[in-house]
Scaffold this motif. Sequence first.
Motif, mmCIF file in Angstrom:
data_model
loop_
_atom_site.group_PDB
_atom_site.id
_atom_site.type_symbol
_atom_site.label_atom_id
_atom_site.label_comp_id
_atom_site.label_asym_id
_atom_site.label_seq_id
_atom_site.Cartn_x
_atom_site.Cartn_y
_atom_site.Cartn_z
ATOM 1 N N LEU A 34 62.401 82.211 -4.583
ATOM 2 C CA LEU A 34 63.189 81.467 -3.608
ATOM 3 C C LEU A 34 63.021 79.978 -3.866
ATOM 4 N N TRP A 42 67.523 81.544 1.244
ATOM 5 C CA TRP A 42 66.564 82.562 1.656
ATOM 6 C C TRP A 42 67.254 83.675 2.442
ATOM 7 N N ILE A 50 58.003 86.654 2.888
ATOM 8 C CA ILE A 50 58.010 85.417 2.102
ATOM 9 C C ILE A 50 56.565 84.998 1.858
ATOM 10 N N TYR A 67 63.222 79.832 9.793
ATOM 11 C CA TYR A 67 63.584 81.119 9.175
ATOM 12 C C TYR A 67 63.006 82.278 9.986
#
Length: 245
Positions: A34, A42, A50, A67
């Motif tokens: 990423l 993402w 992640i 996120y």
Amino acid sequence: MRVGFILLDKKRPRVLTPALSAAAAQHGFDLVALDPSSPAHWDLENVDVIVHKVPECPGLDAELLAYQQRHPGRVLLDPPAAVRALQDRERMLAPLSGKQLLITPQQRPQQPAQLPQKLHRDRQQSVLISAPAQVTLPIGCSSDQALQLLTAAGITYPALVKPLITAPPDSSAADVRLSQPTATGLANSRANSSRDGHALGAVFSDAGLQRLVSGACDPALQLPVVLQQFVPHGEALYKVSHCLL
């Protein structure tokens, strides 16, 4: 399961190797890279986890938290708050303060026969882990107060000096070189990192302690700092992990 990695450009090819990707795929993991500068990307990758390690990336923490708010079911390794906790040297060793951690071998009779002889023998030995005594010298601390703190903690010279707050270094080695102590009783050093938070010094006497608290030393070693008992370790750095085979 898809696992996204946010890494420095120079680290990415060393971590996400074809061999690792192939081995992960055999266990049902799809590893993808990423871009730390493209948070919108993402979402498109639709990852479940992640894993991130990008020091000195302005705004990355905020993007990671945003996120996670958009995708509360997905995992961050580690959450930014947990990473920041480890940047405080007083907090990172708190769980071991005044205590010792004993790691003992687990009994798994069906597996030792599969292990190499030396590894099998090593796994039968217990490992005792402890943290060196340390104290924090706050801003405004006088030399008398500092000496009282060291005495109360049982710290003797030489003692290591480190900034209280640090940040994850981008370093593949822990190469530390100390200069020789001077008549002032204080030696300065720089750990293998560009961050001032990883400066390192050593106090060898009351005079060196006085120089430290007065600010007459490396600008990176201004109060607040942590003073830690030096423990001879043969100039070697040991990384201890406990793996259940």
